[in-house]
Design a protein around this motif. Structure first.
Motif, PDB file in Angstrom:
ATOM      1  N   ILE A 179      -2.835 -10.266  -3.994  1.00  0.00           N
ATOM      2  CA  ILE A 179      -2.320 -11.566  -3.575  1.00  0.00           C
ATOM      3  C   ILE A 179      -0.802 -11.644  -3.671  1.00  0.00           C
ATOM      4  N   ASN A 180      -0.179 -10.581  -4.187  1.00  0.00           N
ATOM      5  CA  ASN A 180       1.283 -10.553  -4.303  1.00  0.00           C
ATOM      6  C   ASN A 180       1.861  -9.504  -3.363  1.00  0.00           C
ATOM      7  N   GLN A 181       2.991  -9.831  -2.768  1.00  0.00           N
ATOM      8  CA  GLN A 181       3.673  -8.909  -1.870  1.00  0.00           C
ATOM      9  C   GLN A 181       4.673  -8.077  -2.666  1.00  0.00           C
ATOM     10  N   GLY A 184       5.647  -1.299  -1.179  1.00  0.00           N
ATOM     11  CA  GLY A 184       4.589  -0.385  -0.769  1.00  0.00           C
ATOM     12  C   GLY A 184       3.350  -1.070  -0.243  1.00  0.00           C
ATOM     13  N   ARG A 185       3.367  -2.403  -0.180  1.00  0.00           N
ATOM     14  CA  ARG A 185       2.199  -3.146   0.307  1.00  0.00           C
ATOM     15  C   ARG A 185       2.476  -3.726   1.696  1.00  0.00           C
ATOM     16  N   LEU A 186       1.453  -3.686   2.546  1.00  0.00           N
ATOM     17  CA  LEU A 186       1.559  -4.209   3.901  1.00  0.00           C
ATOM     18  C   LEU A 186       0.625  -5.404   4.062  1.00  0.00           C
ATOM     19  N   PRO A 187       0.953  -6.364   4.927  1.00  0.00           N
ATOM     20  CA  PRO A 187       0.140  -7.577   5.065  1.00  0.00           C
ATOM     21  C   PRO A 187      -1.222  -7.304   5.694  1.00  0.00           C
ATOM     22  N   TRP A 207      -2.238  -8.631   0.664  1.00  0.00           N
ATOM     23  CA  TRP A 207      -1.513  -7.411   0.985  1.00  0.00           C
ATOM     24  C   TRP A 207      -2.326  -6.222   0.497  1.00  0.00           C
ATOM     25  N   ILE A 208      -2.126  -5.083   1.150  1.00  0.00           N
ATOM     26  CA  ILE A 208      -2.839  -3.857   0.779  1.00  0.00           C
ATOM     27  C   ILE A 208      -1.814  -2.757   0.543  1.00  0.00           C
ATOM     28  N   ASP A 209      -1.993  -2.026  -0.539  1.00  0.00           N
ATOM     29  CA  ASP A 209      -1.113  -0.892  -0.831  1.00  0.00           C
ATOM     30  C   ASP A 209      -1.308   0.165   0.258  1.00  0.00           C
ATOM     31  N   GLU A 210      -0.222   0.573   0.880  1.00  0.00           N
ATOM     32  CA  GLU A 210      -0.322   1.471   2.027  1.00  0.00           C
ATOM     33  C   GLU A 210      -0.967   2.806   1.645  1.00  0.00           C
ATOM     34  N   ALA A 211      -0.611   3.346   0.483  1.00  0.00           N
ATOM     35  CA  ALA A 211      -1.180   4.638   0.066  1.00  0.00           C
ATOM     36  C   ALA A 211      -2.687   4.516  -0.139  1.00  0.00           C
ATOM     37  N   GLU A 212      -3.132   3.427  -0.761  1.00  0.00           N
ATOM     38  CA  GLU A 212      -4.569   3.218  -0.972  1.00  0.00           C
ATOM     39  C   GLU A 212      -5.285   3.016   0.364  1.00  0.00           C
ATOM     40  N   ALA A 213      -4.632   2.297   1.274  1.00  0.00           N
ATOM     41  CA  ALA A 213      -5.236   2.059   2.581  1.00  0.00           C
ATOM     42  C   ALA A 213      -5.378   3.359   3.368  1.00  0.00           C
TER      43      ALA A 213
END
Length: 424
Positions: A179-181, A184-187, A207-213
């Motif tokens: 829930i926090n931007q 390394g996080r994308l919307p 937001w989702i961490d790009e590496a995890e995504a």
């Protein structure tokens, strides 16, 4: 179920409908009140096949619950009074759709009831046998004209082909959501964040961490640093789509480096040979038109599935066809209004987002021109297009009149094109 139920979702009305058929003797008649999905949903295709080939359908009367015929049921819910006779076949059947008054059922069917032929159902919905919600003969005439074009899901050699996909599920993938931007996080885009020709209809909540995504998205082929779908411009449209809202089909292009939840259907660009950015803009221009929306509304109740979209006809123009670039340029001006779209704007010859149109009056003009051109592409007459516009009762009258005026302006251009085609 003896193969009569297609799909994996168990809705009791499907079981009851088949059991009613099983209990009937030859020549026996059945009348049953069930959800409208019986004539629209993919999961009831084989039931429709059974009804058409093994019974004579004697009536399909659809009611909306706006007058609270059934208490504690949403007023927008639609249900149908279905009647049929066992051990016969159906070539055509009387129908009535979107009725509000239960008293009308007493006079149904009558000589004035709309007759729908099974042959036309098979032509317009070959893969699903879905019955469109026609109101009158004009609806049928328009559907027959539009039905001459290939379905959006039909694979055509030497033409662009649209493949749709989902990304992250709001429940199954919730462990990836923040829930926090932070860095390394994308919307994460949700359906309510977009509208026609804009990705700025709402703010992101997750937001989702790009590496995890990337790890989640690359599970099958592995992450070798390749450019994934989320790093490209993608067509996106809402799954939630009621045919009673101001517009039903709502689509735009998303900028790169954003993710989307399962309520947004996305173009899959992992195979670049399927469709390019110009063709995505062209598709967006057509999908957001009144004409395409009109066709979709006759198949939609509260949501639009990938299958429904695949079953809708669309002129498959490419860069070598007349009017293709006219539609692409107008769609690009409507969409490319922020710096994230500079790359797309440059690729389609617009320069940058600064050539995009943000003035609401100018945007309305561009949209009216798109609507007028699309009506001509489908070969509709002015009377037919005017009729389509009347089926959007809560759209501002000024917008509809602008679309009709644009149709008239483009009429000579399209008439010349038709003459040239005849000469050739």
């Amino acid at each position: 179920m003896n193969g009569k139920k297609a799909g994996t979702d168990i809705n009791l009305y499907k079981l009851f409908t088949e059991q009613c058929f099983n209990l009937l003797r030859s020549g026996g008649e059945c009348g049953i009140v069930i959800p409208s999905g019986i004539y629209t949903d993919l999961g009831t295709k084989q039931l429709r096949e059974m009804l058409f080939s093994q019974t004579k359908v004697t009536g399909l009367f659809c009611l909306e619950n706006r007058k609270i015929i059934f208490e504690e049921v949403d007023s927008r819910f639609k249900f149908v009074v279905l009647t049929f006779e066992k051990d016969s076949t159906t070539t055509e059947f009387p129908s009535a759709f979107m009725r509000l008054d239960l008293q009308e059922l007493q006079m149904f069917p009558s000589e004035d009831s709309l007759q729908i032929s099974v042959d036309m159902v098979r032509q317009l919905s070959p893969d699903s046998l879905s019955v469109m919600e026609f109101k009158n003969g004009v609806d049928i005439r328009i559907a027959e004209k539009m039905g001459k074009f290939p379905l959006l899901g039909e694979k055509i050699e030497n033409k662009w082909n649209l493949v749709l996909c989902n990304e992250f599920h709001m429940t199954n993938d919730s462990n990836l959501f923040y829930i926090n931007q932070d860095a390394g996080r994308l919307p994460l885009f949700e359906g309510k964040m977009i509208h026609q020709f804009t990705h700025q209809w709402g703010k992101p909540h997750y937001w989702i961490d790009e590496a995890e995504a990337r790890k989640a998205l690359s599970k099958k082929q592995g992450d070798t640093g390749q450019r994934l779908n989320y790093q490209k411009y993608r067509l996106a449209f809402r799954e939630i789509a009621r045919n009673t809202d101001i517009r039903t089909v709502i689509t735009t292009l998303l900028p790169p480096n954003v993710f989307a939840n399962h309520k947004l259907f996305l173009s899959n660009l992992n195979n670049i040979s399927l469709i390019n950015y110009q063709e995505l803009l062209y598709t967006c221009g057509l999908l957001n038109s009144f004409v395409f929306d009109f066709m979709a509304r006759q198949r939609v109740t509260t949501s639009i599935s990938m299958f429904i979209v695949y079953q809708l006809p669309i002129p498959r123009l490419t860069k070598n066809d007349r009017y293709f670039n006219d539609i692409v340029q107008r769609a690009a001006k409507l969409i490319c209004t922020t710096p994230e779209f500079d790359e797309l704007a440059q690729e389609v010859g617009l320069g940058s987002h600064q050539q995009g149109v943000t003035d609401e009056t100018e945007r309305a003009t561009l949209r009216a021109e798109l609507d007028g051109m699309v009506a001509h592409l489908y070969g509709l007459t002015e009377d037919e297009f005017s009729y389509i516009l009347t089926t959007f009762p809560i759209v501002n009258a000024t917008l509809k009149e602008a679309a009709l005026s644009a149709y008239r302006i483009f009429a000579p251009m399209f008439a010349d094109s038709e003459k040239l085609a005849l000469i050739q």
